[in-house]
Design a protein around this motif. Structure first.
Motif, PDB file in Angstrom:
ATOM      1  N   THR A  37       7.085 -23.753  -9.128  1.00  0.00           N
ATOM      2  CA  THR A  37       5.778 -23.174  -9.450  1.00  0.00           C
ATOM      3  C   THR A  37       5.879 -22.518 -10.821  1.00  0.00           C
ATOM      4  O   THR A  37       6.712 -21.632 -11.029  1.00  0.00           O
ATOM      5  CB  THR A  37       5.349 -22.128  -8.408  1.00  0.00           C
ATOM      6  N   LEU A  38       5.047 -22.958 -11.760  1.00  0.00           N
ATOM      7  CA  LEU A  38       5.085 -22.478 -13.133  1.00  0.00           C
ATOM      8  C   LEU A  38       3.752 -21.812 -13.472  1.00  0.00           C
ATOM      9  O   LEU A  38       2.709 -22.472 -13.503  1.00  0.00           O
ATOM     10  CB  LEU A  38       5.356 -23.642 -14.103  1.00  0.00           C
ATOM     11  N   LEU A  39       3.784 -20.516 -13.729  1.00  0.00           N
ATOM     12  CA  LEU A  39       2.575 -19.741 -14.012  1.00  0.00           C
ATOM     13  C   LEU A  39       2.563 -19.327 -15.479  1.00  0.00           C
ATOM     14  O   LEU A  39       3.555 -18.795 -15.980  1.00  0.00           O
ATOM     15  CB  LEU A  39       2.531 -18.497 -13.113  1.00  0.00           C
ATOM     16  N   ASP A  40       1.441 -19.572 -16.150  1.00  0.00           N
ATOM     17  CA  ASP A  40       1.336 -19.301 -17.595  1.00  0.00           C
ATOM     18  C   ASP A  40       2.574 -19.833 -18.312  1.00  0.00           C
ATOM     19  O   ASP A  40       3.235 -19.107 -19.061  1.00  0.00           O
ATOM     20  CB  ASP A  40       1.192 -17.802 -17.859  1.00  0.00           C
ATOM     21  N   PRO A  41       2.919 -21.107 -18.124  1.00  0.00           N
ATOM     22  CA  PRO A  41       4.221 -21.605 -18.588  1.00  0.00           C
ATOM     23  C   PRO A  41       4.285 -21.753 -20.110  1.00  0.00           C
ATOM     24  O   PRO A  41       3.431 -22.378 -20.730  1.00  0.00           O
ATOM     25  CB  PRO A  41       4.330 -22.969 -17.906  1.00  0.00           C
ATOM     26  N   VAL A  42       5.320 -21.184 -20.701  1.00  0.00           N
ATOM     27  CA  VAL A  42       5.571 -21.367 -22.128  1.00  0.00           C
ATOM     28  C   VAL A  42       6.608 -22.455 -22.356  1.00  0.00           C
ATOM     29  O   VAL A  42       6.880 -22.818 -23.504  1.00  0.00           O
ATOM     30  CB  VAL A  42       6.045 -20.048 -22.774  1.00  0.00           C
ATOM     31  N   SER A  43       7.198 -22.982 -21.300  1.00  0.00           N
ATOM     32  CA  SER A  43       8.285 -23.956 -21.429  1.00  0.00           C
ATOM     33  C   SER A  43       7.777 -25.366 -21.701  1.00  0.00           C
ATOM     34  O   SER A  43       8.464 -26.151 -22.358  1.00  0.00           O
ATOM     35  CB  SER A  43       9.137 -23.964 -20.156  1.00  0.00           C
TER      36      SER A  43
END
Length: 529
Positions: free
Chosen positions: A379-385
């Motif tokens: 689960t990726l929230l507000d992902p910068v990656s």
């Protein structure tokens, strides 16, 4: 210090002015500040010795002014003098802290660090990025280059500027310092960019010295000094929060090879292995939460508990991205992954559901890339990656001049804080932090949460990228291979980090993650809420 001054009230006011002004002082003016303070104290002390009677009356008048007629005059003077001593003592601590930071700590931190090696073929990696620019229809090569050159017009960027940018991006050096092998790789990527994007052929030769590009690992570390009191308050708040809310809720604070984490066993006797021969998530595995740039777990505990209802929860600390932690050691991706796997082995856990917010999406990406067999769901929230190879994240966080309130908050509280600025300028190797979502194994279900008003990433481009990855994963579907779904949620009107607040959108996110974990071979979805 003699607190009996000819004008104690003015002295107090002077100290407060100096205390609030000192954080803005440059290194060059620090000696002058110290001289003024010592001179002020000596003058006041001399005045005290020459006019004892007037001093007593001035002190009495000032103490009466600060402390009402609730205690005797002598007690008021004593209390006033104690407060004066405390203020003076703290002022000298602040001055000492400033001197230590600027004259002892910062010079060592400014030293350049050796770049980490690519975990993939450098040239092929760069070619893949150039291909991805073309695949994102809402993007263009001109916008891509302009972004990395601080918003400069594309026609102002010359071939020499692009070679300089590639030298930093590929080998972490200035162009004049690259060796022959490095130059061959740089020229190979430059030639490929001309083939892939015809507009490159129109770029004029030469070098434009007025155009600067992103190169944070070669630049001085920019900071805005924080008073010592802010570090004390923040760390005290975190300690109290950990004692009251984490330990009281049953969390244990543990450590493995320098990596600390909080562990809470929910005593739910289920296996972390999926049922039958499935490789997809069972929805029952323990959950690992990876925080972003913040002061600690105060912002994350509520959403972490909501997502991990009736499941073992592990909160992994990364002190190098904690604001005001004064921790300057950042683990490499492989060091982090090794400690993570040993953490799971310690607690006899086979696989976990991983949640990462903001910078936590980078560490989550390390796990999904280098130890995918230990990850059941992502689960990726507000992902910068994702699309980290695009300019928005670096420009927005490190170079943009703030205009809106949220941008000022990011600028003052995070990007110019000593700990964070050091981590991002000396230990942030973008090529090893970029997550290729299409490379995440198909058995790992993914939920991506985006805020439409995100101030750091480009949510529209990321949403398009996630949709492309959904299509690629669906194309792999076959009768003998399980495909876990990828789901993308877009929160209209939300800012970066706003999903951490307990709202209806957060409740919908919790339900979406649970459903995605249980979906198995369900078709991927994309929702706007």
């Amino acid at each position: 210090i003699n607190p009996k001054t000819t004008d104690a009230t003015a002295f107090i006011e002077c100290l407060l002015v100096v205390d609030t002004t000192i954080v803005r002082m440059s290194r060059a003016s620090m000696n002058a500040v110290v001289s003024v303070v010592f001179g002020l104290i000596l003058v006041l002390s001399d005045a005290s010795a020459s006019s004892e009677t007037s001093v007593e009356s001035a002190t009495s008048e000032a103490s009466a002014r600060f402390f009402p007629e609730l205690i005797s005059d002598s007690d008021r003077r004593l209390l006033f003098n104690v407060c004066l001593y405390v203020v003076c003592f703290w002022l000298f601590l602040e001055i000492g802290f400033f001197v230590v930071v600027y004259y002892h700590l910062l010079p060592g931190l400014q030293k350049l660090t050796k770049p980490q090696p690519f975990y993939a073929d450098t040239v092929q990696f760069m070619k893949r990025i150039l291909d991805s620019v073309d695949e994102i229809k809402s993007y263009s090569f001109e916008k891509y280059m302009s972004g990395f050159f601080m918003g400069a017009k594309f026609e102002d960027i010359y071939q020499g500027n692009i070679l300089s940018f590639l030298a930093w991006a590929m080998v972490g050096k200035k162009l004049e310092h690259v060796n022959e092998k490095d130059l061959e790789m740089i020229m190979a990527v430059s030639e490929y960019s001309a083939q892939r994007h015809p507009v490159v052929a129109k770029i004029p030769p030469g070098y434009n010295p007025d155009v600067k590009h992103c190169a944070m690992t070669l630049e001085p570390i920019p900071i805005i000094h924080r008073p010592l009191i802010t570090y004390v308050v923040v760390n005290l708040m975190e300690a109290l929060f950990n004692a009251i809310f984490l330990r009281a809720c049953g969390f244990q604070n543990l450590e493995i090879d320098g990596m600390t984490y909080w562990y809470k066993n929910q005593n739910i006797h289920v296996s972390s292995r999926p049922a039958s021969n499935s490789t997809c998530s069972s929805g029952q595995e323990p959950m690992v939460f990876l925080h972003g740039i913040s002061t600690g777990w105060m912002l994350y505990l509520q959403i972490a508990k909501a997502l991990s209802h009736n499941r073992t929860l592990i909160l992994v600390d990364l002190d190098a991205i904690k604001i005001k932690s004064m921790t300057f050691q950042m683990p490499t991706p492989m060091q982090f992954v090794d400690r993570f796997c040993r953490l799971l082995d310690r607690h006899h856990v086979d696989r976990v559901s991983v949640v990462g917010h903001s910078f936590g999406s980078i560490t989550a990406g390390w796990l999904a890339t280098h130890c995918a067999h230990r990850v059941s769901h992502l689960t990726l929230l507000d992902p910068v990656s994702m699309l980290l190879a695009f300019p928005e994240v670096s420009y927005s966080f490190l170079y943009r001049q703030p205009a809106k309130l949220t941008e000022w908050i990011i600028y003052l509280m995070a990007s110019r804080e000593l700990t964070i600025s050091h981590t991002l300028h000396r230990h942030f190797w973008w090529y090893n932090n970029n997550l290729w979502l299409e490379d995440v194994p198909a058995h790992i279900g993914v939920v991506v949460g985006l805020a439409s008003g995100d101030e750091i990433i480009n949510p529209q481009a990321v949403q398009e990228y996630v949709a492309n990855c959904q299509a690629k994963r669906l194309a792999k579907r076959s009768a003998d291979q399980e495909i876990a779904p990828i789901e993308c949620l877009l929160w209209e009107g939300y800012s970066h980090g706003q999903i951490l607040a307990p709202t209806a959108h957060q409740a919908h996110l919790v339900a979406a993650v649970k459903a995605n974990e249980m979906a198995g071979t369900g078709a991927p979805k994309s929702k706007i809420i």
